[in-house]
Design a protein around this motif. Structure first.
Motif, PDB file in Angstrom:
ATOM      1  N   HIS A  48       0.839  -1.193   0.000  1.00  0.00           N
ATOM      2  CA  HIS A  48       0.000   0.000   0.000  1.00  0.00           C
ATOM      3  C   HIS A  48       0.873   1.241   0.000  1.00  0.00           C
ATOM      4  O   HIS A  48       2.006   1.235   0.482  1.00  0.00           O
ATOM      5  N   GLY A  49       0.316   2.312  -0.520  1.00  0.00           N
ATOM      6  CA  GLY A  49       0.976   3.598  -0.496  1.00  0.00           C
ATOM      7  C   GLY A  49       1.530   3.985  -1.854  1.00  0.00           C
ATOM      8  O   GLY A  49       1.818   3.129  -2.686  1.00  0.00           O
ATOM      9  N   GLN A  89      -3.665   3.100  -2.320  1.00  0.00           N
ATOM     10  CA  GLN A  89      -3.065   4.159  -1.498  1.00  0.00           C
ATOM     11  C   GLN A  89      -4.159   5.073  -0.982  1.00  0.00           C
ATOM     12  O   GLN A  89      -5.279   5.080  -1.507  1.00  0.00           O
ATOM     13  N   GLY A  90      -3.830   5.829   0.034  1.00  0.00           N
ATOM     14  CA  GLY A  90      -4.784   6.766   0.586  1.00  0.00           C
ATOM     15  C   GLY A  90      -4.951   7.996  -0.276  1.00  0.00           C
ATOM     16  O   GLY A  90      -4.176   8.245  -1.199  1.00  0.00           O
ATOM     17  N   ASP A 126      -5.337  13.522   1.872  1.00  0.00           N
ATOM     18  CA  ASP A 126      -5.460  13.899   3.284  1.00  0.00           C
ATOM     19  C   ASP A 126      -5.394  12.691   4.218  1.00  0.00           C
ATOM     20  O   ASP A 126      -5.806  12.784   5.383  1.00  0.00           O
ATOM     21  N   GLU A 127      -4.865  11.585   3.722  1.00  0.00           N
ATOM     22  CA  GLU A 127      -4.869  10.336   4.498  1.00  0.00           C
ATOM     23  C   GLU A 127      -3.509   9.666   4.378  1.00  0.00           C
ATOM     24  O   GLU A 127      -2.960   9.532   3.290  1.00  0.00           O
ATOM     25  N   THR A 128      -2.949   9.249   5.495  1.00  0.00           N
ATOM     26  CA  THR A 128      -1.675   8.532   5.444  1.00  0.00           C
ATOM     27  C   THR A 128      -1.902   7.099   4.987  1.00  0.00           C
ATOM     28  O   THR A 128      -3.035   6.596   4.994  1.00  0.00           O
ATOM     29  N   THR A 129      -0.814   6.440   4.616  1.00  0.00           N
ATOM     30  CA  THR A 129      -0.915   5.042   4.190  1.00  0.00           C
ATOM     31  C   THR A 129      -1.445   4.164   5.315  1.00  0.00           C
ATOM     32  O   THR A 129      -2.296   3.291   5.097  1.00  0.00           O
ATOM     33  N   LEU A 130      -0.989   4.386   6.544  1.00  0.00           N
ATOM     34  CA  LEU A 130      -1.456   3.581   7.667  1.00  0.00           C
ATOM     35  C   LEU A 130      -2.932   3.854   7.963  1.00  0.00           C
ATOM     36  O   LEU A 130      -3.683   2.930   8.318  1.00  0.00           O
ATOM     37  N   GLU A 131      -3.366   5.091   7.820  1.00  0.00           N
ATOM     38  CA  GLU A 131      -4.784   5.397   8.005  1.00  0.00           C
ATOM     39  C   GLU A 131      -5.626   4.687   6.945  1.00  0.00           C
ATOM     40  O   GLU A 131      -6.738   4.227   7.223  1.00  0.00           O
ATOM     41  N   HIS A 132      -5.080   4.602   5.742  1.00  0.00           N
ATOM     42  CA  HIS A 132      -5.821   3.922   4.669  1.00  0.00           C
ATOM     43  C   HIS A 132      -5.874   2.415   4.907  1.00  0.00           C
ATOM     44  O   HIS A 132      -6.886   1.771   4.597  1.00  0.00           O
TER      45      HIS A 132
END
Length: 336
Positions: A225-226, A279-280, A283-289
């Protein structure tokens, strides 16, 4: 005291023991549809990857146990069979091998539809898209290192010598074209939740309505991801001289290798529906996604699994209906 046997009866008994029972003819399979997971039952509840296929082809079929496979197999009277193979490369490829080696079935002329959900980069796809795979690439075969241990901004992947024959598979272009041609007028399913979620991404492709596409499917047990790893997947596709990376999934290249060793790859179709972005949003980090808060997940899962069957079934039906034409290989597309 010695017992005496009639020579004729003894000869008959020996003859019976020496003659094997007539083997049952294996069932010819015209199309095999492989899903990777199901959520609950095969019908009547929330649908996973098998349910819509099951409801179209196997509601009257009896479950057939296949030793060594993840789950039972189903076959209808038209020679269309299918099964849940299990998630991940080892799970799915082990199931595929067990099924192919089962003597009750003849896969010598079978077409394979590898089917499931997946992720897509927002620069090239959207939630609800269904993508025919033109290339399958194994994401895991090679060398990787931490970014800080290499050249600044340089790729952190290098192919490993010796994997050339099983790190990428170019699928039959003519079969892909048949799939696209037969599905181009399919009415794709969508939802308000998916439409709203897409607007979080600025990319034109991400905001678009679902459609049928073609491109590279990237197979990895790592749920990468990311934006950085998405760029790496595209770099690998270019490195291997494949089409643009469109889909991230966990099974297809491994299953294709098993089929290739026994029957080649000319009759393999890989079909994936996008249920998430890789990926996010900005306004979103990879971990948040990866671990979204309640209400922050992408909509469209139910519609996407419907779309997969809507897009893939016309090819299955054409193969079965025109079997005399298809049994010896993929025919040419009719002239427009």
């Amino acid at each position: 005291m010695l017992k005496h046997f009639a020579p004729g009866l003894a000869g008959l008994a020996l003859s019976t023991l020496a003659t094997p029972l007539a083997a049952q003819e294996p069932m010819p399979v015209k199309v095999f549809i492989g899903a990777m997971f199901e959520i609950g039952d095969n019908t009547g509840d929330r649908a996973g990857e098998l349910q819509h296929w099951y409801e179209k082809y196997w509601t009257e079929a009896e479950a057939q146990e296949i030793p060594g496979a993840f789950s039972d197999m189903y076959c209808n009277d038209d020679g269309v069979c299918g099964s849940v193979l299990g998630m991940g490369k080892v799970n799915s490829s082990a199931s595929m091998q067990a099924i192919l080696l089962n003597p009750a079935y003849d896969f010598s002329q079978t077409y394979f539809m590898l089917s499931g959900v997946a992720g897509t980069p927002p620069s090239r796809g959207t939630i609800g898209d269904v993508v025919w795979g033109s290339w399958l690439i194994d994401y895991d075969l090679g060398h990787r290192w931490a970014p800080e241990e290499g050249e600044p901004d340089a790729p952190v992947f290098m192919p490993r010598a010796g994997y050339e024959d099983y790190r990428r598979f170019e699928l039959n272009e003519q079969l892909v074209n048949w799939g696209v041609s037969l599905s181009e007028k399919v009415e794709m399913q969508d939802s308000d939740a998916a439409r709203q979620y897409r607007q979080r991404y600025p990319d034109e492709a991400a905001q678009a309505a679902p459609s049928v596409k073609v491109g590279t499917h990237m197979t990895g047990d790592t749920f990468f991801h990311g934006p950085g790893l998405s760029e790496e997947a595209q770099y690998m596709a270019e490195l291997y001289e494949a089409d643009d990376y469109m889909i991230t999934e966990m099974e297809a290249a491994a299953i294709a290798l098993v089929i290739k060793r026994l029957h080649g790859t000319d009759r393999i179709a890989s079909l994936r529906g996008a249920v998430n972005f890789d990926q996010g949003h900005p306004d979103e980090t990879t971990l948040e996604h990866l671990d979204p808060a309640p209400g922050e997940t992408a909509g469209g899962f139910a519609e996407t699994v419907q779309n997969i069957t809507l897009v893939g079934a016309p090819l299955v039906d054409r193969i079965v209906a025109d079997w005399d034409v298809w049994k010896d290989g993929v025919p040419a597309l009719p002239a427009e």
